[in-house]
Enzyme design. Sequence first.
Site, mmCIF file in Angstrom:
data_model
loop_
_atom_site.group_PDB
_atom_site.id
_atom_site.type_symbol
_atom_site.label_atom_id
_atom_site.label_comp_id
_atom_site.label_asym_id
_atom_site.label_seq_id
_atom_site.Cartn_x
_atom_site.Cartn_y
_atom_site.Cartn_z
ATOM 1 N N HIS A 20 0.865 -1.185 0.000
ATOM 2 C CA HIS A 20 0.000 0.000 0.000
ATOM 3 C C HIS A 20 0.911 1.249 0.000
ATOM 4 O O HIS A 20 2.020 1.198 0.541
ATOM 5 C CB HIS A 20 -0.884 -0.041 1.254
ATOM 6 C CG HIS A 20 -1.827 1.105 1.365
ATOM 7 N ND1 HIS A 20 -1.445 2.325 1.890
ATOM 8 C CD2 HIS A 20 -3.117 1.243 0.994
ATOM 9 C CE1 HIS A 20 -2.469 3.155 1.834
ATOM 10 N NE2 HIS A 20 -3.501 2.522 1.298
ATOM 11 N N PRO A 21 0.457 2.354 -0.582
ATOM 12 C CA PRO A 21 1.341 3.536 -0.696
ATOM 13 C C PRO A 21 1.975 4.044 0.595
ATOM 14 O O PRO A 21 3.030 4.684 0.546
ATOM 15 C CB PRO A 21 0.412 4.590 -1.304
ATOM 16 C CG PRO A 21 -0.589 3.795 -2.078
ATOM 17 C CD PRO A 21 -0.790 2.520 -1.326
ATOM 18 N N VAL A 22 1.394 3.798 1.757
ATOM 19 C CA VAL A 22 2.038 4.289 2.990
ATOM 20 C C VAL A 22 3.144 3.355 3.478
ATOM 21 O O VAL A 22 3.911 3.726 4.359
ATOM 22 C CB VAL A 22 1.038 4.531 4.153
ATOM 23 C CG1 VAL A 22 0.046 5.613 3.789
ATOM 24 C CG2 VAL A 22 0.347 3.244 4.588
ATOM 25 N N LYS A 23 3.249 2.157 2.905
ATOM 26 C CA LYS A 23 4.237 1.182 3.387
ATOM 27 C C LYS A 23 5.620 1.462 2.778
ATOM 28 O O LYS A 23 5.779 2.400 2.007
ATOM 29 C CB LYS A 23 3.760 -0.241 3.073
ATOM 30 C CG LYS A 23 2.347 -0.554 3.577
ATOM 31 C CD LYS A 23 2.208 -0.511 5.092
ATOM 32 C CE LYS A 23 0.770 -0.423 5.552
ATOM 33 N NZ LYS A 23 -0.009 -1.638 5.454
ATOM 34 N N HIS A 24 6.604 0.605 3.096
ATOM 35 C CA HIS A 24 7.983 0.918 2.669
ATOM 36 C C HIS A 24 8.167 0.984 1.168
ATOM 37 O O HIS A 24 8.903 1.820 0.666
ATOM 38 C CB HIS A 24 8.961 -0.088 3.266
ATOM 39 C CG HIS A 24 9.180 0.158 4.723
ATOM 40 N ND1 HIS A 24 8.470 -0.494 5.690
ATOM 41 C CD2 HIS A 24 10.000 1.019 5.358
ATOM 42 C CE1 HIS A 24 8.861 -0.040 6.876
ATOM 43 N NE2 HIS A 24 9.783 0.874 6.701
#
Length: 390
Positions: free
Chosen positions: A186-190
């Site tokens: 997901h875009p907030v992950k690394h």
Amino acid sequence: MTTQTFKKIPYGRQWVGREEIRAVTEVLKSDFLTQGAKVPEFERALARKVGSDYAVAVANGTAALHLAAIALELKPGDEVITTPISFLATSNAIIYAGARPVFGDIDPETQCIDPRNIESKITKRTRAIFVTDFAGHPADMAVIYDIAGKHKLKIVEDAAHALGSVCGGSRVGSCRYADMTIFSFHPVKHITTGEGGAITTNDSQLREKLRELRTHGVTRDPQKLLNKKQGGWYYEMQSLGFNYRLTDIQAAIGIEQLKKSGRFIERRREIAKKYTRAFSDLPGILTPVERSNMKHVYHLYVIRLQGKFAGKRQIFFEQLHKRGIGAQVHYIPIPEQPYYRSLGYTAEDCPNARSYYASAVSLPMYPGLTNTEVHSIIKAVKDICHRIFR
Ligand SMILES: *Cc1c(COP(=O)(O)O)cnc(C)c1O
């Protein structure tokens, strides 16, 4: 009435460059948008990065957890010990498979499940442990591994926060201490693929099972067919699977993102160092710890309000947002969610999770955060502490 015209600094966001754009364009011009060569290429690159034998890419991190739960053949009546402080998907996956999550309280220092609270929850029905490496700090995996060995339990490590993390000399994802490790893109992950996820494992049978489950439980492998092959078209559905595939468009993004992941993590650690140093003279602010044999990769940077700031989380949160800082809270204890309440859960026996939740604030943390932004966040925190909480 005034409208807010400035843009808030979010708590997390992706970093995508021209390499990803070029890679996507190439796939779009190619023969395969899905089920092509990019997915296995991404899987090999991910396995190499984390040090596992195999990686199976899927549609998202939740699908990865779901397939991991099914691959363990959990069934109604089974119990799975898990953490109350994680994203909802960790324990939801246990319920998808028909089993029952049992919540063990967290270690107040790392916010990961405390191994002692795993051991105390084991019954004859316990089948597995679902652990989350909270915020990017590994759980006590070596201890949990020993407990699991003693009681013949399986381990699924939810490393959605922890790509690049290291636990006692082993890379998270290498499955040194887990049967399967899951990741989210997901875009907030690394790293991101828009939506996406993966399971890593060193068990070839689990790998085959996961590959089958992500595509309807169907196999074409001649070695595995139960009936005689009726022709070149022949395939068999051998279990109830899903369409949980990642596309080649997404895998192409993932390949480029993986190449940058080391730099992303270094930047996150640099920002964390700046925050921790700046807040060291604010006794009401507790900063994250990194244990000596672990590497924290700071998916989240969570501060806790304590001492004279205790009980002021809501004001603190609102003051940050007023100053354009999109702070967040990770997470509300899962057993306190209305759905879990309706199943009879409560977080009463997880006092550490409760007190953590009451005091926690996630500050913005992502590699694209500029030093100017970091300093304005530090300044805002100090300003609130000195002026508002005087
Ligand atoms: C993000 C996340 C997930 C779910 O991942 P998705 O890709 O959003 O489905 C699972 N567990 C944890 C701890 C997460 O942070």
